[in-house]
Design a protein around this motif. Structure first.
Motif, mmCIF file in Angstrom:
data_model
loop_
_atom_site.group_PDB
_atom_site.id
_atom_site.type_symbol
_atom_site.label_atom_id
_atom_site.label_comp_id
_atom_site.label_asym_id
_atom_site.label_seq_id
_atom_site.Cartn_x
_atom_site.Cartn_y
_atom_site.Cartn_z
ATOM 1 N N PRO A 71 0.834 -1.201 0.000
ATOM 2 C CA PRO A 71 0.000 0.000 0.000
ATOM 3 C C PRO A 71 0.872 1.256 0.000
ATOM 4 N N LEU A 72 0.341 2.316 -0.558
ATOM 5 C CA LEU A 72 1.013 3.601 -0.485
ATOM 6 C C LEU A 72 1.073 4.011 0.976
ATOM 7 N N ASP A 73 2.264 4.305 1.478
ATOM 8 C CA ASP A 73 2.462 4.558 2.908
ATOM 9 C C ASP A 73 2.571 6.057 3.168
ATOM 10 N N LEU A 74 1.565 6.627 3.827
ATOM 11 C CA LEU A 74 1.559 8.053 4.113
ATOM 12 C C LEU A 74 2.595 8.438 5.163
ATOM 13 N N GLN A 75 3.101 7.457 5.915
ATOM 14 C CA GLN A 75 4.045 7.737 6.996
ATOM 15 C C GLN A 75 5.500 7.588 6.553
ATOM 16 N N ALA A 76 5.739 7.017 5.377
ATOM 17 C CA ALA A 76 7.112 6.753 4.919
ATOM 18 C C ALA A 76 7.726 8.026 4.358
ATOM 19 N N GLN A 77 8.805 8.484 4.970
ATOM 20 C CA GLN A 77 9.439 9.717 4.501
ATOM 21 C C GLN A 77 10.468 9.480 3.413
ATOM 22 N N HIS A 78 11.022 8.268 3.332
ATOM 23 C CA HIS A 78 12.044 7.980 2.332
ATOM 24 C C HIS A 78 11.537 6.936 1.338
ATOM 25 N N PRO A 79 11.790 7.120 0.052
ATOM 26 C CA PRO A 79 11.424 6.093 -0.937
ATOM 27 C C PRO A 79 12.299 4.861 -0.780
ATOM 28 N N PHE A 80 11.745 3.716 -1.149
ATOM 29 C CA PHE A 80 12.496 2.474 -1.034
ATOM 30 C C PHE A 80 13.556 2.386 -2.129
ATOM 31 N N THR A 81 14.751 1.974 -1.746
ATOM 32 C CA THR A 81 15.825 1.683 -2.697
ATOM 33 C C THR A 81 16.519 0.407 -2.241
ATOM 34 N N SER A 82 16.728 -0.528 -3.135
ATOM 35 C CA SER A 82 17.366 -1.796 -2.778
ATOM 36 C C SER A 82 18.845 -1.576 -2.506
ATOM 37 N N PRO A 83 19.498 -2.506 -1.815
ATOM 38 C CA PRO A 83 20.947 -2.370 -1.567
ATOM 39 C C PRO A 83 21.753 -2.225 -2.857
ATOM 40 N N SER A 84 21.425 -3.003 -3.876
ATOM 41 C CA SER A 84 22.211 -2.913 -5.108
ATOM 42 C C SER A 84 22.007 -1.564 -5.792
ATOM 43 N N GLN A 85 20.776 -1.057 -5.794
ATOM 44 C CA GLN A 85 20.532 0.272 -6.361
ATOM 45 C C GLN A 85 21.295 1.346 -5.587
ATOM 46 N N THR A 86 21.293 1.209 -4.263
ATOM 47 C CA THR A 86 21.981 2.178 -3.422
ATOM 48 C C THR A 86 23.473 2.206 -3.726
#
Length: 491
Positions: A71-86
């Motif tokens: 679900p779209l998370d209204l409380q999440a301040q940072h977008p998800f990024t995988s370890p490899s993407q990071t």
């Protein structure tokens, strides 16, 4: 080939614990078990208070990890990024900024012309108007080192401090801090066990509150009268003259995280600085969220750092780095900081993965070079949304925000329902709308003051890059659906 080699080195250097931190403007999933200091994820997993996602949604399909739709998370301040993407982004940042060599043991003897780390430190020091800065692996280490430096500079040889029968013992040095300070709530009494220091809790005659202790609702930030009373009690004698004192430092957190990002009035911060200087007490800023505070005060980084002899800055919270902190001050202070960093074992063989992600976050969000929403934009957005939520009778009947008007891009909320009921309502709304109003909530125990006021759970809400991109109307509609779940069943 060089980029691939650097990426491989980063993968080898990063410890497995990096998956418990926030990464490069994103949330790296946490694999840690639920602890008392953690929040409870209403979507079924335990997460760190500052985390936004978890790895429970990544499952192997045909040998490759696949992301389950969330679900779209209204409380999440940072977008998800995988370890490899990071790590790919870190490698790209190294290429873009000519980082060709690893730092070695902190590059203490290097210059900014030969060391990317010293260049990074110099950039941060210049931005805040300080002589120098020292990168460190963690904020706990940084603040401990700051306390030690200030306590050593305030040491006295006065024999009146020697305990009778124990000539080698001297009275513990002390520091003063607000009752919601991180040093009191989240460091397992490290100031006493490791630093052999005492804490003077402000306001006087109060005890710690916030965190798992609770009792933070409606608590006010540190005020100048609190510091004045501490100095009168610990530094001045009955005649109003300075006496031999063991109070070395006054610490103020800007903003106060445990009370929803409240800020001490700026004119009182300046008064505290003058008072400390007059009586020979160091004035230190716990700037874990100093970029957010600067936006709250509408000050530049130089202006907000000016009253302080030393400043701690964090890079993994609002800036979204992997990890890392900096201590800022004059040259003497920072040279001492490097000495203590070695004593603490903090000048690792290389700090590059952490330092590079910190540098990237500082440039993108701290200096605004990334082109995303500023901390002022985020503050304005949360104020706008809260105004709409509070004006709705159904929503205001189930949740109370503290402070009522956010002073930064953060606020705390208190819900008139149990954690279980809150979780069920959140899941029901998410199933119907595809939007999660809350993902990290803490239960309020029956021993906490908030429980006596009718609240069953509480949460922290910060606007970051991720939820800043969500339309205001979605917040209102989802909170409305959440409140209706409790119609006729509010405590």
């Amino acid at each position: 080939i060089r980029r691939r080699a650097l990426l491989l080195l980063l993968l080898l250097l990063l410890p497995s614990s990096c998956c418990q931190c926030l990464a490069f403007g994103s949330s790296i999933p946490s694999r840690r078990p639920l602890a008392s200091a953690c929040s409870v994820s209403l979507l079924g997993a335990a997460t760190e208070p500052d985390a936004s996602n978890n790895n429970d949604d990544v499952v192997p399909v045909d040998g490759r990890p696949q992301q389950i739709e969330k679900p779209l998370d209204l409380q999440a301040q940072h977008p998800f990024t995988s370890p490899s993407q990071t790590l790919r982004k870190l490698a790209q940042f190294c290429d873009d900024n000519a980082v060709c060599l690893f730092d070695i043991y902190g590059d203490f003897d290097s210059t900014q012309d030969t060391s990317y780390l010293r260049k990074f430190e110099s950039e941060v020091a210049t931005a805040f108007g300080k002589d120098d800065a020292v990168f460190m692996p963690s904020g706990v280490m940084a603040q401990s080192i700051a306390l030690l430096i200030h306590s050593k500079s305030n040491e006295s040889g006065d024999e009146s401090l020697v305990r009778e029968g124990s000539p080698s013992w001297r009275r513990k040095p002390s520091f003063a801090c607000h009752r919601t300070s991180h040093l009191l709530l989240h460091e397992q009494n490290g100031y006493s066990e490791l630093l052999n220091m005492d804490a003077v809790i402000l306001p006087m005659n109060t005890g710690p509150c916030g965190g798992t202790v609770g009792g933070s609702f409606g608590v006010q930030p540190l005020r100048s009268i609190d510091v004045e009373e501490a100095i009168q009690a610990h530094v001045m004698d009955a005649a109003g003259c300075d006496k031999q004192s063991n109070l070395s430092t006054v610490i103020i957190e800007l903003p106060h995280r445990e009370i929803g990002g409240k800020l001490t009035p700026w004119e009182e911060v300046v008064q505290m600085s003058d008072l400390c200087r007059e009586h020979g007490v160091a004035f230190h800023c716990d700037g874990a969220r100093i970029f957010e505070a600067a936006a709250g005060y509408n000050l530049t980084l130089r202006q907000i750092a000016d009253p302080f002899g030393s400043v701690y800055v964090s890079f993994y919270k609002g800036l979204g780095g992997l990890q890392g902190a900096m201590l800022l001050g004059d040259n003497t202070f920072c040279n001492e900081g490097r000495l203590w960093l070695r004593r603490f074992g903090g000048n690792l063989y290389t700090l590059l993965p952490y330092a590079i992600s910190a540098w990237s976050g500082f440039k993108a969000r701290g200096l605004g070079e990334g082109g995303g929403p500023t901390f002022s934009d985020k503050k304005d957005k949360i104020r706008r949304i809260l105004r709409a939520l509070v004006d709705d009778e159904d929503i205001s009947g189930i949740v109370t925000f503290d402070p009522a008007v956010p002073e930064t891009n953060m606020v705390h909320g208190f819900i008139r329902a149990s954690l279980e009921d809150c979780g069920n309502a959140t899941k029901n709304v998410a199933k119907r709308t595809g939007v999660s109003v809350l993902s990290r909530v803490r239960a309020i125990s029956n021993t906490e003051d908030e429980f006596k006021r009718g609240y069953g759970c509480r949460f922290e809400w910060t606007i970051g890059d991720a939820n800043a991109a969500i339309e205001d109307d979605i917040f209102l509609e989802t909170w409305k659906a959440f409140a209706i779940e409790f119609a006729g069943n509010v405590c």
